[in-house]
Structure formats: C-alpha cells, structure tokens
Design a protein around this motif. Structure first.
Motif, PDB file in Angstrom:
ATOM      1  N   GLU A 132      60.611 -24.761 -74.062  1.00  0.00           N
ATOM      2  CA  GLU A 132      60.721 -26.214 -74.204  1.00  0.00           C
ATOM      3  C   GLU A 132      59.683 -26.739 -75.191  1.00  0.00           C
ATOM      4  O   GLU A 132      59.980 -27.649 -75.985  1.00  0.00           O
ATOM      5  CB  GLU A 132      60.543 -26.889 -72.842  1.00  0.00           C
ATOM      6  CG  GLU A 132      61.694 -26.635 -71.883  1.00  0.00           C
ATOM      7  CD  GLU A 132      61.398 -27.144 -70.483  1.00  0.00           C
ATOM      8  OE1 GLU A 132      60.460 -27.956 -70.343  1.00  0.00           O
ATOM      9  OE2 GLU A 132      62.098 -26.735 -69.540  1.00  0.00           O
ATOM     10  N   GLU A 174      53.837 -29.847 -58.974  1.00  0.00           N
ATOM     11  CA  GLU A 174      55.110 -30.531 -58.725  1.00  0.00           C
ATOM     12  C   GLU A 174      55.158 -31.088 -57.319  1.00  0.00           C
ATOM     13  O   GLU A 174      55.589 -32.225 -57.097  1.00  0.00           O
ATOM     14  CB  GLU A 174      56.278 -29.574 -58.958  1.00  0.00           C
ATOM     15  CG  GLU A 174      57.632 -30.235 -58.781  1.00  0.00           C
ATOM     16  CD  GLU A 174      58.796 -29.372 -59.218  1.00  0.00           C
ATOM     17  OE1 GLU A 174      59.956 -29.773 -58.997  1.00  0.00           O
ATOM     18  OE2 GLU A 174      58.552 -28.282 -59.787  1.00  0.00           O
ATOM     19  N   LYS A 184      55.327 -35.130 -56.226  1.00  0.00           N
ATOM     20  CA  LYS A 184      56.367 -35.681 -55.350  1.00  0.00           C
ATOM     21  C   LYS A 184      55.740 -36.416 -54.166  1.00  0.00           C
ATOM     22  O   LYS A 184      56.241 -37.461 -53.741  1.00  0.00           O
ATOM     23  CB  LYS A 184      57.285 -34.565 -54.863  1.00  0.00           C
ATOM     24  CG  LYS A 184      58.206 -34.022 -55.950  1.00  0.00           C
ATOM     25  CD  LYS A 184      59.110 -32.914 -55.419  1.00  0.00           C
ATOM     26  CE  LYS A 184      60.073 -32.423 -56.500  1.00  0.00           C
ATOM     27  NZ  LYS A 184      60.932 -31.316 -56.036  1.00  0.00           N
ATOM     28  N   LEU A 208      57.264 -35.534 -68.066  1.00  0.00           N
ATOM     29  CA  LEU A 208      58.615 -34.999 -67.841  1.00  0.00           C
ATOM     30  C   LEU A 208      58.876 -34.842 -66.344  1.00  0.00           C
ATOM     31  O   LEU A 208      59.969 -35.170 -65.855  1.00  0.00           O
ATOM     32  CB  LEU A 208      58.788 -33.650 -68.544  1.00  0.00           C
ATOM     33  CG  LEU A 208      58.941 -33.676 -70.067  1.00  0.00           C
ATOM     34  CD1 LEU A 208      58.934 -32.235 -70.601  1.00  0.00           C
ATOM     35  CD2 LEU A 208      60.241 -34.379 -70.479  1.00  0.00           C
ATOM     36  N   LEU A 209      57.870 -34.342 -65.623  1.00  0.00           N
ATOM     37  CA  LEU A 209      57.999 -34.178 -64.179  1.00  0.00           C
ATOM     38  C   LEU A 209      58.157 -35.543 -63.503  1.00  0.00           C
ATOM     39  O   LEU A 209      58.997 -35.712 -62.605  1.00  0.00           O
ATOM     40  CB  LEU A 209      56.773 -33.453 -63.632  1.00  0.00           C
ATOM     41  CG  LEU A 209      56.667 -33.302 -62.109  1.00  0.00           C
ATOM     42  CD1 LEU A 209      57.888 -32.590 -61.537  1.00  0.00           C
ATOM     43  CD2 LEU A 209      55.383 -32.569 -61.736  1.00  0.00           C
ATOM     44  N   HIS A 210      57.392 -36.528 -63.931  1.00  0.00           N
ATOM     45  CA  HIS A 210      57.481 -37.863 -63.340  1.00  0.00           C
ATOM     46  C   HIS A 210      58.872 -38.460 -63.539  1.00  0.00           C
ATOM     47  O   HIS A 210      59.446 -39.042 -62.602  1.00  0.00           O
ATOM     48  CB  HIS A 210      56.430 -38.779 -63.960  1.00  0.00           C
ATOM     49  CG  HIS A 210      55.037 -38.341 -63.695  1.00  0.00           C
ATOM     50  ND1 HIS A 210      53.955 -38.837 -64.378  1.00  0.00           N
ATOM     51  CD2 HIS A 210      54.539 -37.429 -62.808  1.00  0.00           C
ATOM     52  CE1 HIS A 210      52.848 -38.262 -63.930  1.00  0.00           C
ATOM     53  NE2 HIS A 210      53.180 -37.400 -62.990  1.00  0.00           N
ATOM     54  N   LYS A 263      61.622 -36.850 -63.932  1.00  0.00           N
ATOM     55  CA  LYS A 263      62.552 -36.092 -63.093  1.00  0.00           C
ATOM     56  C   LYS A 263      62.522 -36.621 -61.658  1.00  0.00           C
ATOM     57  O   LYS A 263      63.572 -36.807 -61.024  1.00  0.00           O
ATOM     58  CB  LYS A 263      62.182 -34.601 -63.114  1.00  0.00           C
ATOM     59  CG  LYS A 263      63.042 -33.701 -62.225  1.00  0.00           C
ATOM     60  CD  LYS A 263      62.642 -32.244 -62.426  1.00  0.00           C
ATOM     61  CE  LYS A 263      63.465 -31.313 -61.552  1.00  0.00           C
ATOM     62  NZ  LYS A 263      63.081 -31.381 -60.129  1.00  0.00           N
ATOM     63  N   ILE A 264      61.330 -36.880 -61.136  1.00  0.00           N
ATOM     64  CA  ILE A 264      61.192 -37.404 -59.779  1.00  0.00           C
ATOM     65  C   ILE A 264      61.816 -38.796 -59.689  1.00  0.00           C
ATOM     66  O   ILE A 264      62.505 -39.128 -58.716  1.00  0.00           O
ATOM     67  CB  ILE A 264      59.703 -37.449 -59.365  1.00  0.00           C
ATOM     68  CG1 ILE A 264      59.140 -36.021 -59.279  1.00  0.00           C
ATOM     69  CG2 ILE A 264      59.529 -38.164 -58.033  1.00  0.00           C
ATOM     70  CD1 ILE A 264      57.637 -35.967 -59.109  1.00  0.00           C
ATOM     71  N   GLU A 288      64.217 -40.041 -61.541  1.00  0.00           N
ATOM     72  CA  GLU A 288      65.678 -39.938 -61.628  1.00  0.00           C
ATOM     73  C   GLU A 288      66.302 -39.508 -60.307  1.00  0.00           C
ATOM     74  O   GLU A 288      67.437 -39.871 -59.993  1.00  0.00           O
ATOM     75  CB  GLU A 288      66.054 -38.948 -62.732  1.00  0.00           C
ATOM     76  CG  GLU A 288      65.802 -39.506 -64.136  1.00  0.00           C
ATOM     77  CD  GLU A 288      65.912 -38.447 -65.214  1.00  0.00           C
ATOM     78  OE1 GLU A 288      66.240 -37.285 -64.868  1.00  0.00           O
ATOM     79  OE2 GLU A 288      65.659 -38.769 -66.393  1.00  0.00           O
ATOM     80  N   GLU A 289      65.558 -38.755 -59.514  1.00  0.00           N
ATOM     81  CA  GLU A 289      66.059 -38.276 -58.223  1.00  0.00           C
ATOM     82  C   GLU A 289      65.814 -39.278 -57.097  1.00  0.00           C
ATOM     83  O   GLU A 289      66.283 -39.085 -55.970  1.00  0.00           O
ATOM     84  CB  GLU A 289      65.394 -36.938 -57.876  1.00  0.00           C
ATOM     85  CG  GLU A 289      65.778 -35.804 -58.822  1.00  0.00           C
ATOM     86  CD  GLU A 289      64.958 -34.548 -58.587  1.00  0.00           C
ATOM     87  OE1 GLU A 289      63.988 -34.598 -57.791  1.00  0.00           O
ATOM     88  OE2 GLU A 289      65.278 -33.511 -59.197  1.00  0.00           O
ATOM     89  N   GLN A 308      60.598 -46.562 -65.051  1.00  0.00           N
ATOM     90  CA  GLN A 308      61.160 -45.534 -65.928  1.00  0.00           C
ATOM     91  C   GLN A 308      61.055 -45.880 -67.423  1.00  0.00           C
ATOM     92  O   GLN A 308      60.622 -45.025 -68.211  1.00  0.00           O
ATOM     93  CB  GLN A 308      62.609 -45.248 -65.547  1.00  0.00           C
ATOM     94  CG  GLN A 308      63.213 -44.075 -66.287  1.00  0.00           C
ATOM     95  CD  GLN A 308      64.536 -43.638 -65.670  1.00  0.00           C
ATOM     96  OE1 GLN A 308      65.055 -44.270 -64.749  1.00  0.00           O
ATOM     97  NE2 GLN A 308      65.078 -42.548 -66.161  1.00  0.00           N
ATOM     98  N   GLN A 362      58.990 -43.559 -70.054  1.00  0.00           N
ATOM     99  CA  GLN A 362      59.743 -42.931 -71.144  1.00  0.00           C
ATOM    100  C   GLN A 362      59.103 -43.258 -72.493  1.00  0.00           C
ATOM    101  O   GLN A 362      58.980 -42.375 -73.358  1.00  0.00           O
ATOM    102  CB  GLN A 362      61.192 -43.419 -71.123  1.00  0.00           C
ATOM    103  CG  GLN A 362      62.079 -42.791 -72.202  1.00  0.00           C
ATOM    104  CD  GLN A 362      62.263 -41.306 -72.007  1.00  0.00           C
ATOM    105  OE1 GLN A 362      62.536 -40.836 -70.901  1.00  0.00           O
ATOM    106  NE2 GLN A 362      62.132 -40.553 -73.096  1.00  0.00           N
TER     107      GLN A 362
END
Length: 243
Positions: A7, A43, A47, A155-157, A159-160, A162-163, A173, A177
């Motif tokens: 990545e 991670e 969370k 990126l991890l933030h 992802k959290i 979005e879930e 967000q 971003q």
C-alpha cells in the motif's frame, strides 16, 4: 512483502515517487506488522477509543497539540537548515500541520465535550522534543517515519468510521479525509528525499532505521498515555458505555 508495504509503494507511485532499493530494504526490514503503529493492538485500541466520546475528545485534543508541536519543529528546521527547494516544501508542510491542529480541535465538540488547545509553551518545548539537533537529513528521516504512522492511523480511523452507525463519527469523516490527503502528500515528498539520500549514501540507512525505531517507541508511549487515561477515568467511561 506485506500489505502495508504494498500500500505504501502504491501510494508513493501515485505521487510519482519511485523509491530506491536502499529505501525499500529499510522499510521491508523495519516497517513490519509487529511494530506498534501497524499492529493488531493498535487497531484494537483505536476501536476502543472510538467507542467512547470522552476518549475521543481526549484523543482529538492530543492530536491537535501534537500537530502544533510538529509544525513548530518543521518551521524551525526549514528556516535554519534546509535549502530553498526543501524549505518551501517544509513550510507548506508547516502550514498544513497548523491547519490540522485546528481541524482536530474543531472535531472535539462533536463528542459533546469541550476543550481548548493551549499553545503556550509550544516553542519552548522544541528543545525537549527536537532530538536530532541540526542534521536536516536525520530530521527528514524522523518526519517521514512519523508521517507514515499518521497515514496508517488515519486510514484505520476512516475504516472504523465507515463501519460505525454513530452520526457524530460520520460527521468527522470529511475532516479526517482532508487531513489524510495532506498526510499522503507529506509521506510522498519526504519519501523522495529519504530515498534519494539513502541511495547516495547507504550508510545513512542506520540513521533512518533509528528514526523508525524512535517513532515506534514514541507510539508505545502514546499508547501508554491512552491506557492511563482509561484507567484514571474508568468509572465515567463505564457509565458512558451503559448509556
């Protein structure tokens, strides 16, 4: 080669940065999945933080202060030691970091808490946190390792977020971003310098490795501070979780 390295290289390629073999060797040996800012522990903690509005407020304030301090270091080093081309890039980076400090602070009210960022003493902190003195190359090595960490965590933030079904997180967000997009640019321009310098002088690799190690040690210190905050506020955090 693990996914994180893939990545990273893909992101650098999108900014037309082709890392040298010397750079890749350092990254592939020392930026591995068991290090703190790429670990499963990180991670899991992220969370946990995102489940608590009080923890989020503390975390956002911590980030805001760190961005301001990082900006001050960048400006100092740019004005004292960088050539004109690098100086301009570092000063743009400085402006971005100051904006990020404000942006992180602006998210705190979304948690239902209020906090003020105290800029007093930021300049005075330079002598405590500027570990690499006058060496501009080592300083950029250090900055690059920190920016890679910031990129991965953002990126991890996202992802959290979005879930999550929490509206206050959805409201965060766009700001996160925007910060991420700046951090990608910071990773890329510093990678270009790091890659070039390592190719020109492979003996500098040990200095770069030391900087990666320092960033990981610092990350564990940040994790410890977060854990201590949880310990000291456990009653309120448990009550919040029951609401």
């Amino acid at each position: 080669m693990n996914n994180i390295q893939n990545e990273l290289y893909a992101m650098l390629e999108s900014f037309n940065v082709n890392p040298s073999d010397e750079y890749k060797e350092c990254i592939e040996k020392y930026l591995t999945a068991d290090l703190s800012f790429t670990s499963e522990l990180m991670e899991g903690l992220a969370k946990t933080i995102f489940r608590s509005k009080k923890m989020m407020a503390y975390y956002l304030l911590h980030n805001s202060i760190d961005e301001a301090k990082g900006a001050a270091r960048l400006r100092l080093m740019a004005n004292r030691y960088a050539d004109e081309e690098l100086k301009q890039k570092m000063l743009r980076h400085y402006n971005d970091e100051m904006n990020h400090s404000t942006m992180f602070a602006s998210l705190i009210p979304l948690t239902g808490y209020e906090a003020e960022v105290d800029d007093t003493g930021v300049e005075g902190e330079l002598t405590k946190i500027l570990d690499f003195d006058d060496n501009i190359k080592t300083f950029i090595f250090r900055v690059h390792s920190i920016e890679v960490r910031s990129w991965r965590l953002l990126l991890l933030h996202l992802k959290i977020i979005e879930e999550s079904n929490e509206q206050y997180m959805k409201d965060m967000q766009p700001t996160i971003q925007n910060i991420l997009e700046d951090e990608m640019r910071h990773v890329s321009y510093t990678a270009q310098y790091v890659s070039q310098w390592l190719h020109q002088d492979p003996y500098l690799s040990q200095s770069f490795i030391n900087c990666i190690t320092h960033t990981n040690r610092e990350t564990w210190e940040d994790l410890s501070a977060m854990s201590n905050f949880m310990r000291d506020n456990v009653v309120q955090l448990m009550q919040e979780a029951e609401v």
